[in-house]
Scaffold this motif. Structure first.
Motif, short mmCIF file in Angstrom:
data_model
loop_
_atom_site.label_atom_id
_atom_site.label_comp_id
_atom_site.label_asym_id
_atom_site.label_seq_id
_atom_site.Cartn_x
_atom_site.Cartn_y
_atom_site.Cartn_z
N SER A 155 0.80 -1.23 0.00
CA SER A 155 0.00 0.00 0.00
C SER A 155 0.83 1.28 0.00
O SER A 155 0.32 2.35 0.33
N THR A 156 2.11 1.20 -0.38
CA THR A 156 2.92 2.41 -0.47
C THR A 156 2.85 3.04 -1.86
O THR A 156 3.43 4.10 -2.09
N GLY A 157 2.14 2.41 -2.77
CA GLY A 157 2.00 2.94 -4.12
C GLY A 157 0.88 2.23 -4.85
O GLY A 157 0.29 1.27 -4.36
N GLY A 158 0.56 2.71 -6.03
CA GLY A 158 -0.40 2.04 -6.89
C GLY A 158 -1.80 1.93 -6.32
O GLY A 158 -2.27 2.79 -5.58
N ILE A 159 -2.47 0.82 -6.65
CA ILE A 159 -3.85 0.62 -6.24
C ILE A 159 -3.95 0.52 -4.72
O ILE A 159 -4.92 1.02 -4.12
N GLY A 160 -2.97 -0.10 -4.08
CA GLY A 160 -3.01 -0.22 -2.63
C GLY A 160 -3.01 1.12 -1.93
O GLY A 160 -3.74 1.34 -0.96
N LYS A 161 -2.21 2.03 -2.43
CA LYS A 161 -2.15 3.37 -1.83
C LYS A 161 -3.46 4.11 -2.03
O LYS A 161 -3.95 4.80 -1.13
N GLU A 162 -4.06 3.98 -3.22
CA GLU A 162 -5.34 4.64 -3.47
C GLU A 162 -6.45 4.01 -2.64
O GLU A 162 -7.38 4.70 -2.21
N THR A 163 -6.37 2.71 -2.41
CA THR A 163 -7.33 2.06 -1.51
C THR A 163 -7.19 2.63 -0.10
O THR A 163 -8.18 2.95 0.56
N LEU A 167 2.46 -0.42 -25.42
CA LEU A 167 1.83 -0.41 -24.10
C LEU A 167 2.39 0.72 -23.24
O LEU A 167 1.65 1.39 -22.51
N ARG A 168 3.69 0.93 -23.32
CA ARG A 168 4.30 2.01 -22.53
C ARG A 168 3.80 3.37 -22.96
O ARG A 168 3.68 4.29 -22.14
N LEU A 169 3.47 3.52 -24.22
CA LEU A 169 2.98 4.80 -24.73
C LEU A 169 1.52 5.02 -24.37
O LEU A 169 1.13 6.11 -23.96
N ALA A 170 0.71 3.96 -24.49
CA ALA A 170 -0.73 4.11 -24.32
C ALA A 170 -1.17 4.08 -22.85
O ALA A 170 -2.09 4.82 -22.46
N ALA A 171 -0.53 3.26 -22.05
CA ALA A 171 -0.99 3.05 -20.68
C ALA A 171 -1.05 4.32 -19.84
O ALA A 171 -2.04 4.54 -19.15
N PRO A 172 -0.02 5.19 -19.88
CA PRO A 172 -0.10 6.40 -19.05
C PRO A 172 -1.28 7.30 -19.43
O PRO A 172 -1.80 8.04 -18.59
N ARG A 173 -1.71 7.24 -20.67
CA ARG A 173 -2.81 8.09 -21.11
C ARG A 173 -4.17 7.49 -20.79
O ARG A 173 -5.12 8.21 -20.48
N LEU A 174 -4.27 6.17 -20.87
CA LEU A 174 -5.56 5.52 -20.74
C LEU A 174 -5.84 5.00 -19.32
O LEU A 174 -7.00 4.87 -18.93
N LEU A 175 -4.77 4.71 -18.56
CA LEU A 175 -4.95 3.99 -17.29
C LEU A 175 -4.30 4.71 -16.11
O LEU A 175 -3.92 4.08 -15.12
N ALA A 176 -4.16 6.02 -16.21
CA ALA A 176 -3.40 6.75 -15.19
C ALA A 176 -4.18 6.99 -13.89
O ALA A 176 -3.58 7.17 -12.83
N ASP A 177 -5.50 7.00 -13.96
CA ASP A 177 -6.31 7.31 -12.77
C ASP A 177 -6.39 6.09 -11.88
O ASP A 177 -7.20 5.18 -12.11
N LEU A 178 -5.58 6.04 -10.83
CA LEU A 178 -5.53 4.87 -9.96
C LEU A 178 -6.68 4.83 -8.95
O LEU A 178 -6.89 3.81 -8.30
N ALA A 179 -7.41 5.93 -8.82
CA ALA A 179 -8.57 5.91 -7.93
C ALA A 179 -9.65 4.99 -8.48
O ALA A 179 -10.38 4.34 -7.72
N LYS A 180 -9.74 4.89 -9.78
CA LYS A 180 -10.77 4.06 -10.40
C LYS A 180 -10.58 2.58 -10.09
O LYS A 180 -11.52 1.91 -9.64
#
Length: 288
Positions: free
Chosen positions: A16-24, A218-231
């Motif tokens: 939970s120090t980053g990513g989905i865990g941190k947003e949870t 994937l590296r190009l598209a992911a930051p634009r499409l999947l950046a909102d980790l709250a979702k």
């Protein structure tokens, strides 16, 4: 998130120090919970706790190590007289087969053995919900004869990652049966896809050769499409906090917080038996 006595509910979240865990953690702290973050690096965990604020604190543990899981459970018991929610969120994605200090394949250790072991160790404290986080593309058949990828290891999308996430689901179903009627519930949340720190470290090494050209895309598209980790954190937050799932046990919820069908592979009793037996075998020294 208040208990029946009016005090804040206590939630423990691994990875939970980053990513989905941190947003949870952020979402549950905003609801008023006392949140304990677990990360391998104490300074990073403390930094995350300070950033989130509220009743948030930090513990350092590498949950892929049995000795750290034992110490973590003892530390939680020293801090808390009860644990209302456990969110097993930690993830791992080594591109090559890697063993932990206990001789366990790392992805299996993170996604299956750690949730099994930590939940077992914390059962005396647990008063409510266990939320296990699947991910990737779960649902592929479980191979009872190759749970730790000794015969064949593939990283990333086609992968031991997905294999172990399906195993987590199978183990969670069996655990839900074990705790039925005790007041403890075990459910699984699917977050959907996200551009997490774990995914940002992606290399081509774990991909079959035919698919390695996809990595730059994937590296190009992911930051634009999947950046909102709250979702992608919504399903974990829902299972950890919503009154709608009070008492619900042995259920699977999708990224839109809807109860959905389990994949057939997770329902396979032979596969469940194999996964459960391996977890028991690997933790026999802990006398669980």
């Amino acid at each position: 998130m208040l208990s029946s006595d009016g005090t804040p509910k206590t939630v423990l979240i691994t990875g939970s120090t980053g990513g989905i865990g941190k947003e949870t953690a952020r979402g549950l702290a905003a609801l008023g919970a006392r949140v304990i973050l677990v990360g391998r690096d104490l300074s990073r965990a403390r930094q995350a706790a300070a950033e989130i604020g509220g009743r948030t604190e930090a513990i350092a543990a590498d949950v892929t190590r049995l000795r750290d899981l034992t110490r973590l459970a003892a530390d939680v018991a020293a801090r808390c007289d009860r644990l209302d929610v456990l969110v097993n969120n930690v993830g791992a994605h080594p591109p090559r087969r890697t063993l932990t200090e206990d001789g366990v394949e790392l992805t299996f250790a993170a996604h299956v053995l750690a949730p099994y072991t930590l939940t077992r160790l914390l059962l005396p404290l647990l008063t409510g919900r266990v939320v296990n986080l699947t991910g990737g593309i779960p649902g592929t058949p479980i191979d009872p004869g190759d749970l730790q990828a000794e015969r064949r290891y593939l990283g990333w999308t086609f992968s031991q990652y997905n294999h172990t996430k399906t195993m987590l689901m199978a183990m969670s179903l069996r655990f839900a049966e074990q705790v039925a009627g005790t007041g403890v519930t075990v459910n699984v949340a699917y977050p959907g896809h996200a551009h997490t720190p774990m995914n940002r470290s992606m290399t081509t090494a774990g991909f079959p050769y035919a698919y390695r050209p996809l990595v730059p895309l994937l590296r190009l598209a992911a930051p634009r499409l999947l950046a909102d980790l709250a979702k992608p954190a919504r399903s974990s937050i829902h299972l950890a906090s919503s009154p709608e799932v009070e008492g619900v046990n042995g259920a699977y919820f999708d990224a839109k917080c809807r109860r959905t069908d389990w994949p057939a592979a997770a329902l396979d009793r032979r596969a469940q038996d194999a996964v459960w037996a391996l977890c028991e075998e690997l933790t026999v020294s802990l006398a669980l």
